[in-house]
Scaffold this motif. Structure first.
Motif, PDB file in Angstrom:
ATOM      1  N   THR A   1       6.617  12.099  12.720  1.00 19.10           N
ATOM      2  CA  THR A   1       5.208  13.268  12.809  1.00 19.10           C
ATOM      3  C   THR A   1       5.944  14.539  11.638  1.00 19.10           C
ATOM      4  O   THR A   1       4.109  14.695  11.279  1.00 19.10           O
ATOM      5  CB  THR A   1       5.534  13.447  13.905  1.00 19.10           C
ATOM      6  OG1 THR A   1       6.565  14.193  14.473  1.00 19.10           O
ATOM      7  CG2 THR A   1       5.058  12.264  15.269  1.00 19.10           C
ATOM      8  N   THR A   2       6.522  14.724  10.938  1.00 19.83           N
ATOM      9  CA  THR A   2       6.589  15.775  10.785  1.00 19.83           C
ATOM     10  C   THR A   2       6.736  16.088   8.758  1.00 19.83           C
ATOM     11  O   THR A   2       6.136  16.864   8.285  1.00 19.83           O
ATOM     12  CB  THR A   2       7.817  17.282  11.047  1.00 19.83           C
ATOM     13  OG1 THR A   2       9.067  16.544  10.931  1.00 19.83           O
ATOM     14  CG2 THR A   2       7.789  17.746  12.620  1.00 19.83           C
ATOM     15  N   LYS A   3       7.269  15.161   8.770  1.00 27.66           N
ATOM     16  CA  LYS A   3       8.027  13.879   7.294  1.00 27.66           C
ATOM     17  C   LYS A   3       6.736  13.492   6.667  1.00 27.66           C
ATOM     18  O   LYS A   3       5.844  13.493   6.480  1.00 27.66           O
ATOM     19  CB  LYS A   3       8.837  13.720   7.146  1.00 27.66           C
ATOM     20  CG  LYS A   3      10.617  15.065   7.199  1.00 27.66           C
ATOM     21  CD  LYS A   3      11.350  14.515   7.385  1.00 27.66           C
ATOM     22  CE  LYS A   3      12.699  15.514   7.314  1.00 27.66           C
ATOM     23  NZ  LYS A   3      13.339  15.238   6.752  1.00 27.66           N
ATOM     24  N   PHE A   4       6.960  12.058   7.231  1.00 27.17           N
ATOM     25  CA  PHE A   4       5.692  11.462   7.146  1.00 27.17           C
ATOM     26  C   PHE A   4       4.491  11.453   6.942  1.00 27.17           C
ATOM     27  O   PHE A   4       3.303  11.526   6.436  1.00 27.17           O
ATOM     28  CB  PHE A   4       5.907  10.090   7.280  1.00 27.17           C
ATOM     29  CG  PHE A   4       5.012   8.439   6.905  1.00 27.17           C
ATOM     30  CD1 PHE A   4       4.662   8.806   6.174  1.00 27.17           C
ATOM     31  CD2 PHE A   4       3.649   7.951   8.146  1.00 27.17           C
ATOM     32  CE1 PHE A   4       3.541   7.203   5.643  1.00 27.17           C
ATOM     33  CE2 PHE A   4       3.588   7.496   7.924  1.00 27.17           C
ATOM     34  CZ  PHE A   4       3.305   6.495   6.473  1.00 27.17           C
ATOM     35  N   GLY A   5       3.934  11.856   8.578  1.00 22.66           N
ATOM     36  CA  GLY A   5       2.906  12.418   9.345  1.00 22.66           C
ATOM     37  C   GLY A   5       1.778  13.403   8.219  1.00 22.66           C
ATOM     38  O   GLY A   5       1.427  13.745   8.312  1.00 22.66           O
TER      39      GLY A   5
ATOM     40  N   ASP B   1       0.715  -1.062   0.241  1.00 25.59           N
ATOM     41  CA  ASP B   1       0.235  -0.558   0.069  1.00 25.59           C
ATOM     42  C   ASP B   1       0.412   1.229   0.213  1.00 25.59           C
ATOM     43  O   ASP B   1       2.030   0.850   0.421  1.00 25.59           O
ATOM     44  CB  ASP B   1      -0.979  -0.160   1.007  1.00 25.59           C
ATOM     45  CG  ASP B   1      -1.782   1.767   1.102  1.00 25.59           C
ATOM     46  OD1 ASP B   1      -2.543   1.520   0.849  1.00 25.59           O
ATOM     47  OD2 ASP B   1      -1.082   2.279   1.786  1.00 25.59           O
ATOM     48  N   ARG B   2       0.129   2.300  -0.705  1.00 27.77           N
ATOM     49  CA  ARG B   2       1.148   3.837  -0.809  1.00 27.77           C
ATOM     50  C   ARG B   2       1.627   3.954   0.560  1.00 27.77           C
ATOM     51  O   ARG B   2       2.622   4.564   0.298  1.00 27.77           O
ATOM     52  CB  ARG B   2       1.037   4.789  -1.861  1.00 27.77           C
ATOM     53  CG  ARG B   2       1.698   5.421  -1.928  1.00 27.77           C
ATOM     54  CD  ARG B   2       0.872   6.726  -3.209  1.00 27.77           C
ATOM     55  NE  ARG B   2       2.088   7.864  -4.038  1.00 27.77           N
ATOM     56  CZ  ARG B   2       2.222   8.671  -2.996  1.00 27.77           C
ATOM     57  NH1 ARG B   2       0.609   8.880  -2.646  1.00 27.77           N
ATOM     58  NH2 ARG B   2       2.837   9.208  -3.821  1.00 27.77           N
ATOM     59  N   THR B   3       0.678   4.077   1.224  1.00 28.59           N
ATOM     60  CA  THR B   3       1.229   4.891   2.556  1.00 28.59           C
ATOM     61  C   THR B   3       2.803   3.869   3.618  1.00 28.59           C
ATOM     62  O   THR B   3       3.060   4.404   3.450  1.00 28.59           O
ATOM     63  CB  THR B   3      -0.301   5.299   3.959  1.00 28.59           C
ATOM     64  OG1 THR B   3      -0.389   4.229   3.859  1.00 28.59           O
ATOM     65  CG2 THR B   3      -0.484   6.214   2.821  1.00 28.59           C
ATOM     66  N   LEU B   4       1.745   2.343   2.737  1.00 31.43           N
ATOM     67  CA  LEU B   4       2.800   1.820   4.024  1.00 31.43           C
ATOM     68  C   LEU B   4       4.550   1.888   3.534  1.00 31.43           C
ATOM     69  O   LEU B   4       5.265   2.128   3.925  1.00 31.43           O
ATOM     70  CB  LEU B   4       2.222   0.638   3.838  1.00 31.43           C
ATOM     71  CG  LEU B   4       3.264  -0.789   5.109  1.00 31.43           C
ATOM     72  CD1 LEU B   4       3.222   0.072   6.809  1.00 31.43           C
ATOM     73  CD2 LEU B   4       2.777  -1.904   4.527  1.00 31.43           C
ATOM     74  N   PHE B   5       4.341   2.299   2.434  1.00 31.27           N
ATOM     75  CA  PHE B   5       5.179   1.965   1.629  1.00 31.27           C
ATOM     76  C   PHE B   5       6.438   3.348   1.563  1.00 31.27           C
ATOM     77  O   PHE B   5       7.558   2.954   1.443  1.00 31.27           O
ATOM     78  CB  PHE B   5       5.699   1.961  -0.616  1.00 31.27           C
ATOM     79  CG  PHE B   5       6.195   2.071  -0.786  1.00 31.27           C
ATOM     80  CD1 PHE B   5       6.754   0.971  -1.569  1.00 31.27           C
ATOM     81  CD2 PHE B   5       6.776   3.065  -1.466  1.00 31.27           C
ATOM     82  CE1 PHE B   5       8.020   1.231  -2.408  1.00 31.27           C
ATOM     83  CE2 PHE B   5       8.127   3.433  -3.070  1.00 31.27           C
ATOM     84  CZ  PHE B   5       9.050   1.919  -2.999  1.00 31.27           C
ATOM     85  N   ARG B   6       5.666   4.134   1.368  1.00 31.66           N
ATOM     86  CA  ARG B   6       6.292   5.322   1.569  1.00 31.66           C
ATOM     87  C   ARG B   6       6.761   5.876   4.092  1.00 31.66           C
ATOM     88  O   ARG B   6       7.427   6.823   3.558  1.00 31.66           O
ATOM     89  CB  ARG B   6       5.676   6.936   1.478  1.00 31.66           C
ATOM     90  CG  ARG B   6       5.294   6.801   0.342  1.00 31.66           C
ATOM     91  CD  ARG B   6       5.034   8.172  -1.207  1.00 31.66           C
ATOM     92  NE  ARG B   6       5.626   8.526  -0.568  1.00 31.66           N
ATOM     93  CZ  ARG B   6       6.735   9.314  -1.253  1.00 31.66           C
ATOM     94  NH1 ARG B   6       7.186   8.688  -2.293  1.00 31.66           N
ATOM     95  NH2 ARG B   6       7.518  10.027  -1.762  1.00 31.66           N
ATOM     96  N   SER B   7       6.391   5.110   4.032  1.00 33.54           N
ATOM     97  CA  SER B   7       7.039   4.944   5.551  1.00 33.54           C
ATOM     98  C   SER B   7       8.166   5.033   5.909  1.00 33.54           C
ATOM     99  O   SER B   7       8.730   5.257   6.741  1.00 33.54           O
ATOM    100  CB  SER B   7       5.356   4.241   6.795  1.00 33.54           C
ATOM    101  OG  SER B   7       5.939   3.194   6.310  1.00 33.54           O
TER     102      SER B   7
END
Length: 451
Positions: free
Chosen positions: A273-277, A232-238
């Motif tokens: 929190t500030t980049k991925f979040g 999933d894209r959100t998981l990939f980019r985390s």
């Protein structure tokens, strides 16, 4: 039909063929110098980056092989795949690797070849060797093999992500991680690398999780232009932020405490929190509205235009936070940044060392203080108890260590002690935790004997 008519008909056919060749030549005209404008097909290849040189580095051996085989490339590849599977089953690793090299010369942009072979070398082949040094060698072979694929497929995000997984997960979380992490910065081949790292994998001599993070960042950069097909894209980019968490936790396992570890957890929290979040995702549930992991109720209310949209957006934020385990890692980093939690980890680790050196009185005082600090922090951050995580394993390790010390000292454990709630609720995990603790203590005793 007389000879004259036959000749005229042949000339007409020839003229027709020449007439057809003219647009073909014009359409396929390669871009030469300034005096030779490119044809339509060449212009389209450049515009849409469809040429092989736009994908990545061109391997001249693959181009030559394709020219030789022409229409038989598919048959050759199928045969080689079958041979490689046979060599894998018969554990003929040298032949398997040479066969995979032949396949990629035929299909250098077939991503599955690179993923399959690199995984095979790093995870399967390495496990077949007895020596830890030999296992590390094959893990490196898998990572190096994949780097060649990354060069040839310079825009593909999947391969860069896979490289991060080998360097991060395989080196950092395997059974041999204690050795692999050291070898990554100080290669066991001292004759070739003079006690330093293998520059192909770790040119700057960094921790494996920090190098993995760099690869995940490269994967994210490529993913912006080419769709990834792994997660999933959100998981990939985390994963770049997740590597910081792994790095901070690994420092604690290595017995590194104090400012370095606190800064690592602080960096992890900030990255999470500030980049991925704060990264905006357009997800199928609410395609018309961008969502982020750090969205508050006020943010959702301001972003949504209708009541139905607000409901869907709120549910999407909650669902994707669960996919990434977002709330847990945010809470975990907050907890780990606190000095009392750092003291708990340090005291439990030092108690294990003292126990292995038979300093039982000191070990008991350390582990009891560590358990008390640990319990106080979990009381302050109760949400952490909802998750099945390494933090709970640390708590179980502390209780096991305390029981070992009391047994060796001839004392009976009390019925009421810090972390008892966790001990009672996590009985199913205790055998695995105990096996890892016993293995660690055995290694410590062997190291003491060598000294």
């Amino acid at each position: 039909m007389n000879q004259s008519e036959s000749r005229n008909r042949k000339l007409a056919y020839l003229g027709f063929i020449v007439l057809l060749l003219v647009p073909i030549v014009l359409l396929g005209m390669p871009g030469g110098g300034s005096s030779t404008p490119p044809g339509l097909l060449s212009s389209m290849r450049s515009k849409f980056e469809l040429g092989e040189s736009d994908i990545g580095k061109i391997d001249p051996t693959s181009a030559a092989m394709n020219m030789v085989l022409l229409g038989f490339r598919g048959i050759a590849v199928n045969t080689l795949w079958s041979n490689m599977d046979h060599y894998k089953n018969t554990k003929n690793w040298a032949q398997m690797k040479s066969t995979s090299d032949a396949i990629i010369r035929l299909q250098p942009h077939f991503i599955s070849v690179w993923r399959f072979t690199s995984w095979n070398l790093a995870f399967n082949v390495s496990a077949e060797w007895d020596s830890v040094k030999d296992r590390f060698h094959w893990v490196k072979e898998g990572a190096k093999f994949l780097q060649n694929g990354i060069d040839i497929n310079a825009k593909n995000p999947d391969l860069a992500w896979e490289e991060g997984r080998i360097i991060g997960f395989k080196i950092g979380m395997s059974d041999e991680a204690r050795y692999f992490r050291k070898f990554f910065k100080n290669d066991p081949d001292t004759e070739l690398y003079k006690g330093g790292p293998d520059p192909k994998l770790n040119e700057q001599g960094l921790d494996n999780y920090l190098v993995a993070r760099d690869w995940y960042l490269k994967a994210n950069d490529r993913e912006l232009n080419q769709r990834q097909r792994i997660l999933d894209r959100t998981l990939f980019r985390s994963y770049p932020a997740r590597s910081y968490f792994d790095y901070a936790a690994a420092l604690q396992k290595d017995g590194v405490f104090g400012e370095q570890t606190r800064v690592a957890w602080d960096d992890a929290y900030r990255d999470w929190t500030t980049k991925f979040g704060r990264e905006v995702f357009y997800v199928p549930e609410v395609p018309e509205v961008g969502m982020s992991m750090e969205m508050t109720e006020d943010d959702i209310s301001r972003q949504a235009k209708t009541g139905d949209e607000e409901r869907r957006l709120r549910k999407a934020v909650d669902d994707y936070q669960k996919i990434c385990n977002y709330r847990y890692w945010r809470e975990r980093a907050r907890c780990e940044r606190e000095p009392q939690m750092a003291d708990a980890h340090r005291e439990i680790y030092e108690a294990q060392v003292a126990y292995s050196e038979q300093r039982l009185t000191e070990a008991k005082a350390l582990v009891e203080s560590g358990m008390k600090n640990f319990a106080a922090m979990l009381k302050k951050y109760p949400d952490l108890l909802q998750y099945d995580d390494l933090l709970l394993e640390d708590a179980l390790t502390a209780v096991l260590m305390w029981q070992y010390i009391l047994k060796l000292s001839g004392e009976t454990p009390t019925d009421d002690y810090p972390l008892k709630v966790i001990w009672d609720s996590q009985q199913g995990r205790i055998p695995d935790v105990q096996a890892r603790l016993d293995r660690w203590l055995l290694e410590q005793s062997r190291n003491i004997d060598k000294k």
